[in-house]
Enzyme design. Sequence first.
Site, mmCIF file in Angstrom:
data_model
loop_
_atom_site.group_PDB
_atom_site.id
_atom_site.type_symbol
_atom_site.label_atom_id
_atom_site.label_comp_id
_atom_site.label_asym_id
_atom_site.label_seq_id
_atom_site.Cartn_x
_atom_site.Cartn_y
_atom_site.Cartn_z
ATOM 1 N N LYS A 73 -83.109 -58.445 -4.648
ATOM 2 C CA LYS A 73 -84.281 -57.847 -5.305
ATOM 3 C C LYS A 73 -85.442 -57.548 -4.346
ATOM 4 O O LYS A 73 -86.219 -56.646 -4.598
ATOM 5 C CB LYS A 73 -84.771 -58.763 -6.431
ATOM 6 N N ALA A 136 -88.669 -63.999 -11.687
ATOM 7 C CA ALA A 136 -88.863 -63.710 -13.114
ATOM 8 C C ALA A 136 -90.300 -64.019 -13.519
ATOM 9 O O ALA A 136 -90.943 -63.249 -14.242
ATOM 10 C CB ALA A 136 -87.877 -64.528 -13.948
ATOM 11 N N VAL A 159 -96.061 -76.267 -5.802
ATOM 12 C CA VAL A 159 -97.365 -75.744 -6.226
ATOM 13 C C VAL A 159 -97.826 -74.587 -5.334
ATOM 14 O O VAL A 159 -98.581 -73.715 -5.779
ATOM 15 C CB VAL A 159 -98.409 -76.875 -6.327
#
Length: 282
Positions: A73, A136, A159
């Site tokens: 991608k 996503a 994080v």
Amino acid sequence: MSDDRRFLSLLTGSFSTPAGANPTVAMVEAAYRDLGLDARYINCEVASDHLGAAVRGALAMGWAGFNCSLPHKVTVIEHLDGLGASAELIGAVNCVVVREGRLIGENTDGQGFLASLRTVADPAGRHLVVFGAGGAARAIAVEAALAGAARLTIVNRNVAHAEALGDLLNARTPARAQARPWDRPCRIPEDADIVVNATSIGLGDGNARLALEAESLRAGLVVADVIPNPPRTALIRDAEARGCVVLDGLGMLVNQAIVAITLWTGRQADAGVMRAALERSL
Ligand code: NDP
């Protein structure tokens, strides 16, 4: 050659079940048949070091476009001529469209999610809590922010990935975003409207659970899962039992393909036909 013969699409990458049994192929080809298009959607597994050759091959053979799944991608971008606006912001492409001989990268994942979400809620002005900060999550968060979401809370195990996505949203969209580490069971904030699992937790495991305080899933909250298989994830079942409005990952999968088919053919495919084909095939 008839124009419809040009509507060929290449599927590369990770949906790598044997040809013929691929659920995405079954779904897209059902849409083509329903639209009366003489078109094929072909699943090709492409090794990373052959990606450029495969892209040039699709162009040489007159394909209308193709999807890219993981791991292509991001790396496909260097082989393209341009990017659509949200694909540029997301930094990933899942759909390539051939326009007048030029390869244009688009991202239909987030748009597919929004189309599915809009069947139950409008993101405009809402507070979304997004679990995950991978491809996503980026696609969903960017499209929701561009669609007018007021706030996004990005919760992620790593994080630094959540902070990078939060920084992108704050710098390039009108939404306000904050990152939160996911080092203990997460309590959904009381002012949240929409919760999204955009991690891979639950893929292939209907009993895998997100670390969250189940009692913070209050009635009326919209809870969406990106996981298409199995579609009734533990999150969907838990949220449903607590009176939340739930959306499974099949809705996103169907709708991202509807957007792609429109980009390739100019036609609007039927969601019901596609979902039925997908469910038969899964
Ligand atoms: P990525 O690999 O880019 O991101 C995975 C994300 O999941 C990261 O945020 C990662 O966190 C998190 N994660 C993975 N395992 C765990 C764990 N055990 N605990 C906590 N967090 C975890 O994948 P994608 O974003 O591309 O895909 C995610 C899922 O979305 C996949 O399951 C895929 O099938 C689904 N998907 C569904 C679509 C649909 O149409 N329904 C379309 C596209 C994707 P960290 O950063 O800490 O590693």
